[in-house]
Structures are given as structure tokens and as C-alpha cells.
Design an enzyme around this catalytic site. Structure first.
Site, PDB file in Angstrom:
ATOM      1  N   PHE A 248       0.790  -1.312  -0.007  1.00  0.00           N
ATOM      2  CA  PHE A 248       0.074   0.103  -0.021  1.00  0.00           C
ATOM      3  C   PHE A 248       0.976   1.242  -0.055  1.00  0.00           C
ATOM      4  O   PHE A 248       1.830   1.508   0.566  1.00  0.00           O
ATOM      5  CB  PHE A 248      -0.890  -0.019   1.277  1.00  0.00           C
ATOM      6  CG  PHE A 248      -2.005   1.077   1.186  1.00  0.00           C
ATOM      7  CD1 PHE A 248      -3.273   0.753   0.528  1.00  0.00           C
ATOM      8  CD2 PHE A 248      -1.822   2.140   1.762  1.00  0.00           C
ATOM      9  CE1 PHE A 248      -4.327   1.608   0.262  1.00  0.00           C
ATOM     10  CE2 PHE A 248      -2.799   3.189   1.732  1.00  0.00           C
ATOM     11  CZ  PHE A 248      -4.006   2.940   1.008  1.00  0.00           C
TER      12      PHE A 248
ATOM     13  N   ASP B 169       1.829  -5.981   7.435  1.00  0.00           N
ATOM     14  CA  ASP B 169       0.829  -5.249   7.542  1.00  0.00           C
ATOM     15  C   ASP B 169      -0.744  -6.131   7.285  1.00  0.00           C
ATOM     16  O   ASP B 169      -0.747  -6.726   6.317  1.00  0.00           O
ATOM     17  CB  ASP B 169       0.438  -4.167   6.321  1.00  0.00           C
ATOM     18  CG  ASP B 169      -0.618  -3.279   6.055  1.00  0.00           C
ATOM     19  OD1 ASP B 169      -1.758  -3.469   6.909  1.00  0.00           O
ATOM     20  OD2 ASP B 169      -0.456  -2.132   5.625  1.00  0.00           O
TER      21      ASP B 169
ATOM     22  N   TYR C  75     -10.963  -0.844  10.467  1.00  0.00           N
ATOM     23  CA  TYR C  75     -12.015  -0.355   9.470  1.00  0.00           C
ATOM     24  C   TYR C  75     -12.670  -1.238   8.701  1.00  0.00           C
ATOM     25  O   TYR C  75     -13.735  -0.758   8.009  1.00  0.00           O
ATOM     26  CB  TYR C  75     -11.932   1.375   9.357  1.00  0.00           C
ATOM     27  CG  TYR C  75     -10.625   1.709   8.583  1.00  0.00           C
ATOM     28  CD1 TYR C  75     -10.438   1.118   7.439  1.00  0.00           C
ATOM     29  CD2 TYR C  75      -9.671   2.568   9.624  1.00  0.00           C
ATOM     30  CE1 TYR C  75      -9.238   1.545   6.649  1.00  0.00           C
ATOM     31  CE2 TYR C  75      -8.626   2.759   8.856  1.00  0.00           C
ATOM     32  CZ  TYR C  75      -8.205   2.402   7.458  1.00  0.00           C
ATOM     33  OH  TYR C  75      -7.203   2.851   6.712  1.00  0.00           O
ATOM     34  N   LYS C  76     -11.694  -1.941   8.077  1.00  0.00           N
ATOM     35  CA  LYS C  76     -12.150  -2.907   6.919  1.00  0.00           C
ATOM     36  C   LYS C  76     -13.185  -4.107   7.488  1.00  0.00           C
ATOM     37  O   LYS C  76     -14.275  -3.701   7.877  1.00  0.00           O
ATOM     38  CB  LYS C  76     -10.946  -3.351   6.270  1.00  0.00           C
ATOM     39  CG  LYS C  76      -9.974  -2.358   5.711  1.00  0.00           C
ATOM     40  CD  LYS C  76      -9.006  -2.613   4.946  1.00  0.00           C
ATOM     41  CE  LYS C  76      -7.962  -1.617   4.687  1.00  0.00           C
ATOM     42  NZ  LYS C  76      -8.308  -0.900   3.777  1.00  0.00           N
TER      43      LYS C  76
ATOM     44  N   ARG D 155     -12.500  -4.053  -7.394  1.00  0.00           N
ATOM     45  CA  ARG D 155     -12.251  -4.965  -6.370  1.00  0.00           C
ATOM     46  C   ARG D 155     -13.588  -5.251  -5.590  1.00  0.00           C
ATOM     47  O   ARG D 155     -14.330  -4.528  -5.474  1.00  0.00           O
ATOM     48  CB  ARG D 155     -11.401  -4.124  -5.355  1.00  0.00           C
ATOM     49  CG  ARG D 155      -9.804  -4.454  -5.221  1.00  0.00           C
ATOM     50  CD  ARG D 155      -9.199  -3.933  -3.912  1.00  0.00           C
ATOM     51  NE  ARG D 155      -9.937  -3.095  -3.441  1.00  0.00           N
ATOM     52  CZ  ARG D 155      -9.351  -2.389  -2.360  1.00  0.00           C
ATOM     53  NH1 ARG D 155      -8.191  -2.846  -1.698  1.00  0.00           N
ATOM     54  NH2 ARG D 155      -9.918  -1.511  -1.632  1.00  0.00           N
TER      55      ARG D 155
END
Ligand SMILES: Cc1ncc(COP(=O)(O)O)c(C=O)c1O
Length: 452
Positions: A140, A237, A262-263, A412
Site C-alpha cells: 500500500f 501489514d 475499519y475494514k 475489487r
């Protein structure tokens, strides 16, 4: 192929698929969890790997803290139920179960990027014969920026200076701190390339457990073994893994890890993140110290010198953002009930169905899949490639199916085990077929929105 506006090609095939999917939904042990989330009835939400949906439990936890603040003011730090003061520590058992850690090895704190900065400040100490910070190009961007800044802070070639497009292009130096970037292979990380780059000049290496774009799941244990054989520290990560894929951070010997909540964890936009440090490193002094890393019983002594907590808590920096930490308490209750093993099984079944249906689309429609097929090498989302991905993603959204777009060519799709149904997967792939067959996507512009 003739393209007829509005045509629903292969309707018989899709009706059969839908009937089969509905049977899978009826047999799904996790189906009742969907009612615990705010799922808009006319929508199919496939973006839970970007921002998970709100659950009733997460909402209740925030409302409780708001009420405590309203009623108790400052006393909430000790009088909240549970007290705010050590809420982060109290959440550790639930988090530890998801990532395969011991309770004193994980803490909810900071944010993904800030936690990475903390970990690099703690672990990346380049020395004469070990100057390299190793990352992969698929990581990322924020992680890459953080890596670049630590190399620069140690006096390495400064990728952050204007005019230097990327540290990856800077020549490696054997005598100065250096960022080594493993190049990607057709959107994926070449594991053999990564192993080869992990030489005995590497001080610290870190990668994503699940790649944010492709959904590729990395072989964590093998990477750790290789890193430790050459004497490097290695971290991961887990942002796209936690809550979708079980991890065994302690047993795999991972040195450090960090992630967001938060995912898949559904703790809300900008929720407090998470951090793992293996217990063998608990004597280390945090690279970035702050008073919230103090020994909990002595923090309010207000001593001028830092007296760190004995476990991972020492890596906290400042006061926890309570309103963004509270939802995690609610989410963890749901995960404890559902169990990460069952979540992973359903997630694999959903992504398998998705990939099989995309594979079955007429080749002329131009879809292909970037995500590895092997269940041992794929996380919780699927990267569907298409030349017109930006417009296809917009067309899906206009139909109430929420994907996201990752440039240049990926739609995605994340079927989240706790609230996505098998029938949603069928409806989505059927929509992909209809959109491109009828050129519905051409009604949308190619530009991407600022977000997605
Ligand atoms: C894999 C990964 N790492 C890091 C980040 C950055 O996270 P944050 O903005 O919480 O620091 C994200 C954000 O989506 C991400 O997906």
C-alpha cells in the site's frame, strides 16, 4: 457477440445459479449475522475490505461511551463500563484470537500508518553491514511512503525530495541506508523474488499479509523463516487480512505487525488501529515514546522520565481516540461468536464462487482475475480486471452494487462472510455480464472519483 441493450443473456443459466446460491445461503451457518449489520436492503455491499458496515454492537458501544461522556465527563476514564483508561488493553484478548497472538502482544492503538512509523522507528536501526529496508512494490502506498521516510531519516537517499520519482529507482548503496523494493509480477508479488531479495544485508523487511489490490495472501511462515535465517527483522501489514483470514503471528515468529480495524473488523471510518510486537522484543524501547506507553499504574505519577509498560502497551503513544476505539469492542463480540475459522471457510466459498462465475463469462467481454486461485494464496477479496474497470465499477454502483476501483484496471469485490450472501455474488457477476454486454458502462465517464 451481438450486444443488445437491456438483454439478459443466459437467463436460464443465471436462474439456476441463483437457485443454487439461495440453497447455499439457507445452509450457511453464519447467515444470522447479516441481521446484526446495517445492510441497506436494495444494495449489495462488496466494499467491506475498504470500510466495513456498521453493526448494532459497534453502534451500541459508541453510544454507550457518548452517554458516559455526557453523564460522567472526566470520570469516564475510571467510571466507564468498562473504564476508558485501559479499554485498549481490555480489547487485547479479542484481537489476539483473530491474529494468533498472546494477549500481551497486541494492542489497539494509533492508526495503520502511525503504527508502522512507530515500528520502523523501533526496529529499523541500520548498521554498517545491514543497511537495507526491504519492501515490495505491491504494498500500500502509505506503507511505502513511511518506509521511504525512515530511510531518509537515517541519511539514506531521500526519496521524499522533489525530483526523485521513487526510491526504487535510486541506486542501492552498500554503505548507506537503502530501500530495496521487490518489483511486482503482473500485479502479484513474486514470492521467489522476495526470498531472493531477503539477503543478509537486510535489517528490516515488511510486507502485507494480504495485498490490498490483488488479494494475494503471502506465505508468512516461510517468509519469517527466511528472514530469520539471514538475521533480519520481519513484519506484516494485516489491514486486508484481519477479520477475513486467520493469522498465527506468535507461532509463525513474526517480529511485528500492524493493521486497521475499519475494514473487515467494521469499527468505523478512521477507527483506532492495531499493533503486534512478539514477546521476545518486549524489552525494546519504543522508537517513538509517549505517555500512553507508560506502565499503567504509574502513568499518572507524571514523572519526567519514561517508565514503559511491560508488554506491547509500551508502543502506544498518546491518549486513545475513545470514540473510534469503542466500536471495536462491539465488533469483537461478533467475531468471537462467529469464529474466524468459520468466517474464513465461508469467505473462501464466496470468493471461489465469484471467481468460477467470472471465469465462465464469455472471453470477449474482457474480464480476467488477478487474484491467485489457490486458497492458500488468496485473502478475502477478488481483483477482477477489465480494460474499462473504472466505468464498469461506476455502472455496478449505479445498480446498487458497491465495489471499488483500483487503477488502472481492477474492480475489487469483497464478499464479506458476515453479511454477504451467495445470491449477492451471483447477482453481481450477472450484472458484470449485463453491463459489458449491453455497453451500459459507456454511459459513465472514465475518470475516477477522488475516492475509488
Ligand atoms: C494495506 C493498507 N495499509 C495501510 C493503509 C493506510 O491506513 P491508514 O490510513 O489507516 O493509516 C491502508 C488503507 O487503506 C491499507 O489498505
Amino acid at each position: 457477440m451481438t450486444r443488445v441493450a437491456g438483454a439478459d443473456v443466459r437467463s436460464g443459466f443465471w436462474e439456476e445459479q441463483l437457485a443454487h446460491a439461495k440453497r447455499c445461503d439457507a445452509d450457511d451457518e453464519l447467515r444470522a449475522f447479516r441481521d446484526r449489520f446495517y445492510v441497506a436492503p436494495e444494495r449489495i455491499y462488496l466494499d467491506g475490505n475498504s470500510l466495513g458496515l456498521l453493526s448494532h454492537e459497534a453502534e451500541a458501544a459508541v453510544l454507550r461511551v457518548l452517554g458516559e461522556w455526557r453523564e460522567q465527563g472526566i470520570d469516564g476514564w475510571s467510571g466507564g463500563a468498562p473504564p476508558w483508561y485501559d479499554l485498549a488493553e481490555r480489547l487485547a484478548p479479542g484481537i489476539a484470537g483473530l491474529v494468533g497472538a498472546r494477549e500481551h502482544e497486541v494492542i489497539a492503538t494509533g492508526s495503520t500508518t502511525v503504527n508502522l512509523h512507530q515500528l520502523l522507528a523501533t526496529f529499523y536501526r541500520p548498521q554498517t553491514a545491514r543497511q537495507v529496508l526491504l519492501v515490495d512494490a505491491q504494498n500500500f502506498p502509505s506503507d511505502l511512503y513511511a518506509a521511504q521516510s525512515h530511510v531518509a531519516l537515517h541519511g539514506g537517499a531521500g526519496a521524499l525530495h522533489p525530483g526523485s520519482a521513487s526510491q526504487a529507482q535510486a541506486p542501492e548503496s552498500a554503505t548507506a541506508p537503502t530501500l530495496r523494493v521487490v518489483p511486482g509480477r503482473d500485479g502479484l508479488v513474486g514470492v521467489a523474488d522476495l526470498m531472493q531479495a531477503l539477503g543478509d544485508d537486510v535489517a528490516v523487511a515488511f510486507f502485507s499479509s494480504v495485498q490490498y489490490r490483488s488479494g494475494q495472501l503471502m506465505p508468512i511462515r516461510e517468509i519469517v523463516e527466511r528472514a530469520h535465517r539471514v538475521g533480519a527483522i520481519v513484519g506484516f501489514d494485516l489491514s486486508h487480512g484481519i477479520g477475513a483470514v486467520p493469522h498465527q503471528l506468535h507461532d509463525d515468529g513474526v517480529d511485528f505487525a500492524f493493521w486497521c480495524h475499519y475494514k473487515y473488523l467494521g469499527s468505523g471510518p478512521g477507527a483506532v488501529g492495531g499493533l503486534f510486537v512478539h514477546e521476545r522484543h518486549h524489552e525494546r524501547w519504543p522508537g517513538l515514546a509517549g505517555w500512553w506507553g507508560s506502565h499503567k499504574e504509574r502513568q499518572f505519577d507524571m514523572a519526567p522520565t519514561f517508565d514503559p509498560a511491560s508488554g506491547v502497551g509500551r508502543f502506544q503513544i498518546g491518549t486513545p481516540h475513545l470514540l473510534s476505539l469503542a466500536p471495536l469492542e462491539g465488533s469483537l463480540k461478533i467475531f468471537a461468536e462467529a469464529g474466524i475459522g468459520r468466517i474464513r471457510d465461508k469467505s473462501l466459498a464466496l470468493t471461489e464462487l465469484l471467481m468460477t462465475l467470472v471465469d465462465g463469462l464469455d472471453r470477449s467481454l474482457g474480464f480476467s482475475i488477478e487474484t491467485p486461485r489457490n486458497p492458500g494464496a488468496r485473502g478475502g477479496h477478488v481483483a477482477v480486471r477489465h480494460m474499462e474497470a473504472a466505468r464498469v465499477a461506476k455502472a455496478l454502483k449505479a445498480r446498487g452494487i458497491i465495489p471499488d476501483f483500483r487503477p488502472p484496471d481492477v474492480v475489487r469485490l469483497a464478499p464479506v462472510a458476515l453479511y454477504t450472501r451467495f445470491e449477492d455474488v451471483v447477482t453481481t457477476v450477472r450484472a458484470l455480464e449485463q453491463i459489458v454486454t449491453t455497453r451500459e458502462h459507456e454511459r459513465f465517464d472514465e475518470g475516477r472519483a477522488v475516492i475509488a
